[in-house]
Every structure is written in structure tokens, then in C-alpha cells.
Design a protein around this motif. Sequence first.
Motif, PDB file in Angstrom:
ATOM      1  N   ALA A  19       0.834  -1.208   0.000  1.00 10.22           N
ATOM      2  CA  ALA A  19       0.000   0.000   0.000  1.00 10.22           C
ATOM      3  C   ALA A  19       0.866   1.253   0.000  1.00 10.22           C
ATOM      4  O   ALA A  19       0.552   2.243  -0.670  1.00 10.22           O
ATOM      5  CB  ALA A  19      -0.930  -0.004   1.205  1.00 10.22           C
ATOM      6  N   ALA A  22       2.123   1.994  -3.495  1.00  9.78           N
ATOM      7  CA  ALA A  22       1.133   2.157  -4.560  1.00  9.78           C
ATOM      8  C   ALA A  22       1.178   3.589  -5.090  1.00  9.78           C
ATOM      9  O   ALA A  22       1.318   4.540  -4.318  1.00  9.78           O
ATOM     10  CB  ALA A  22      -0.262   1.825  -4.047  1.00  9.78           C
ATOM     11  N   MET A  28      -3.584   1.331  -4.596  1.00  9.98           N
ATOM     12  CA  MET A  28      -3.564   0.904  -3.202  1.00  9.98           C
ATOM     13  C   MET A  28      -4.711  -0.042  -2.902  1.00  9.98           C
ATOM     14  O   MET A  28      -4.546  -1.066  -2.237  1.00  9.98           O
ATOM     15  CB  MET A  28      -3.636   2.112  -2.273  1.00  9.98           C
ATOM     16  CG  MET A  28      -3.351   1.774  -0.821  1.00  9.98           C
ATOM     17  SD  MET A  28      -4.026   2.966   0.356  1.00  9.98           S
ATOM     18  CE  MET A  28      -5.644   2.247   0.655  1.00  9.98           C
ATOM     19  N   ARG A 170      -2.334   6.452   4.412  1.00  9.70           N
ATOM     20  CA  ARG A 170      -1.838   6.355   3.033  1.00  9.70           C
ATOM     21  C   ARG A 170      -2.812   7.011   2.065  1.00  9.70           C
ATOM     22  O   ARG A 170      -2.396   7.722   1.142  1.00  9.70           O
ATOM     23  CB  ARG A 170      -1.615   4.885   2.663  1.00  9.70           C
ATOM     24  CG  ARG A 170      -1.042   4.692   1.257  1.00  9.70           C
ATOM     25  CD  ARG A 170       0.313   5.365   1.133  1.00  9.70           C
ATOM     26  NE  ARG A 170       0.885   5.209  -0.186  1.00  9.70           N
ATOM     27  CZ  ARG A 170       1.412   6.190  -0.898  1.00  9.70           C
ATOM     28  NH1 ARG A 170       1.418   7.431  -0.410  1.00  9.70           N
ATOM     29  NH2 ARG A 170       1.942   5.962  -2.088  1.00  9.70           N
TER      30      ARG A 170
END
Length: 384
Positions: A19, A22, A28, A170
Motif C-alpha cells: 500500500a 502504490a 492501493m 496512506r
Amino acid sequence: MSQSTLKAGTGRSELLARAEHAPHALGMFAEASAQLRRFMPFDAAVWRVTDPETGIMTAPIHAENIDDKGCANYWEIELFAERVNLYSELVQAPVPVAGLRETTGGDPGGSAIYQDFMRPRGLHDELRVVLRVGGRPQGTVSLFRARGRKAFDAADTAFIGSLVTPLAKRLRSFAEPRPAGAVPYTLGVPGGPGLLLFDPSGVLVSVNDEARRYLDELPDGPSALTAMGLRVPPWLHGIATKVRAAAHERDRGTARIRLRTRDGRWLVCHATCMRQADGSLGGSAVVLEPAKVSDVMPLVADAYELSERELEVTRCVARGLSTEKIAGQLFLSPHTVRDHIKAVFEKTGVSSRGELVGLLFIDHYRPAVAGQEEANELASITKR
């Protein structure tokens, strides 16, 4: 420590690592879903970005084994009929993860989502997740297990719960400006608002050319083909549905989201409910238009984890105020203002006020979207 626990720990680390690398939210979602399925099997899933201020789903959306029309139907059921594990309530829960069968004691018959969405598709259980950080929702996830599989249990809830904050962080980070030169200015894009009109039942009945062009610029994802030949994504149906639900007092809050085009430019989408000549509720109007600096700034500041005070100081810097004037306006000492500015520099990786304004404002406010006059005004700030 059991072998299964060790595997879960390794799987969690691998999932979060993928993730982290990504390139965008869709990537992700795809990576996280693929890794998660290895350690916690499921048969269908929908991963959605949400606007952190309104909690409404926005683009992009990643769906697995769910028909395109179903993604829009799901949200209409959620807003107009659902009573169990509502996202609006889950976002405030101590643990923002809940399984349908676990919540209902194995009897999900009172859930509209189960009756009208899951059962017709052979789905047995749903695990809902709100990806949040700092109390703000960055995304939502629906994981489904088909009939014949065991229901999601406490171990599944705990495992997903351990992923909520890092995945939310994220997602939040994707609002950071892209490296200089990574996305060129895009000229010739429509500057006027895009308008879509939906009838009282939520069917698209009219759309202007600007809206069509805006939709063409957005990330790929599930969409339903309309009678007008236009594919409408679930988030667009969702915001039109939300404003209708609010008008019928089934929901509340602002029907407004921000979303990003494939080339990195920001748009704002907002909706309002119309009334007929006799005063009765009619359809809804949805507007798509370029975002303003004030629309984007909170997202970017949040991505860099700026505090409220640091954001206030940054806004003053963007206005070209001196340290002394900022101190007077915010009732702080000049020394404290300098400390805040230093902290902002460190978080954003810049070394001057001009770089800061360029990073947080101009990189997101491209002349093609903002209009050359205001872009030039912002650019002049960096030279002060």
C-alpha cells in the motif's frame, strides 16, 4: 505464538508495504484487496475514497465481483432504508469495523442492505470498515462473503481494525502535490460548470457537454450505463441520492465532495434538491467544477499533517503577511510564529515561504483549471 498469528502478522506487513508503494488510491485498493484476500478470504468487495469533511464517497472506487449498477443501488439503499451498521455511525465508533451477522446476532433480516442487495446476489455476510485517521474518514470498505462461507468473526474484525489507521494515512497522503513536472499543465479543458439533472427517482435526465468532459477525465471505476448513453459512476449517483435523502429528512449534512482527475487536477462536486411548481420535492441537480484554492488547501494540509495552528499560519504566509503581522493577527509572539513556520517547512520539505506557497497552492491550482488571472496572482505571492 501460533503459526496462524505469525502468518497474519507477515501478511499485514506485506499488505501495508505494498500500500505504501502504490502510486495512487486505485492501486492501493487493488494491492490491499489482493493481499487481504490471502489471509482473510472474501468473495466480493468495494473500496471507496471518501471526502474527509463530508464522509461522502468520491472517486476513485475499486469494486470486485459486484455489478456496476449494484454499486449505485447499494448507496441508495444505505441512505433511504438501512438501519444496521450505518457508515455515518460507524465513523464515530470506537472501532470503525463491524460485521453484519456479528452485529445482528446471526439474524440480518432487519438489514435493508441484506434483503435488497446481498440476498439477490447470494451474499451471506458483510464486513464494513471506515478508514479514518484523526476522526476523519478517508475511505470505506465493504467485504462480502458468499452463502456457504462462515460469517466474519471477532478475529477478522480485529485484523481489519489493525489496518484502519495506516491505510487511512496512506489514502490521505495522496492529496500531497506531485513532484514538479510529473503532471504538465493541461490546456483547453472546460472552464465552465458541468451540470447533471436527475429526476425524483434518481434517473439521469439531462447533462451538459462540460459535465461529459469532466467525467471523461476522472479515474476508471465502476459505472452504470444510462439511457442517455453516459456511464455514471456510483459516487455521482451517491451525491445525487444523498441530497434527495436529506430533503426527505432521511439524512443530513452537506452534499459536497472533492475529487481528482487522472492528471492530478482537483474538482468539486456538489448537489441540491429541486422543487416542483407546486412546492413538492423534485429531482436533484449536480454540479461539477474546478476546485478553488480554498477547497484544496485543507486536504493538502491534512496530508502533510499540519496542525490547525500551523494551517492558520500557512494561510497568513500565503497572504504575504510578515512574521510580525501574523503574530498580531493570531495573538502569538513572533518567536512562536517562527517556530510554527519552521515546523511547517520541516513537514513539507521546503526551505522558504515562496516554496511553501508554490507547493501547497500553485502546484494544485493549475492555470488550466483555476483561470490564468488567479493563478498569476498566486504566483506573485512566491516572489514576495
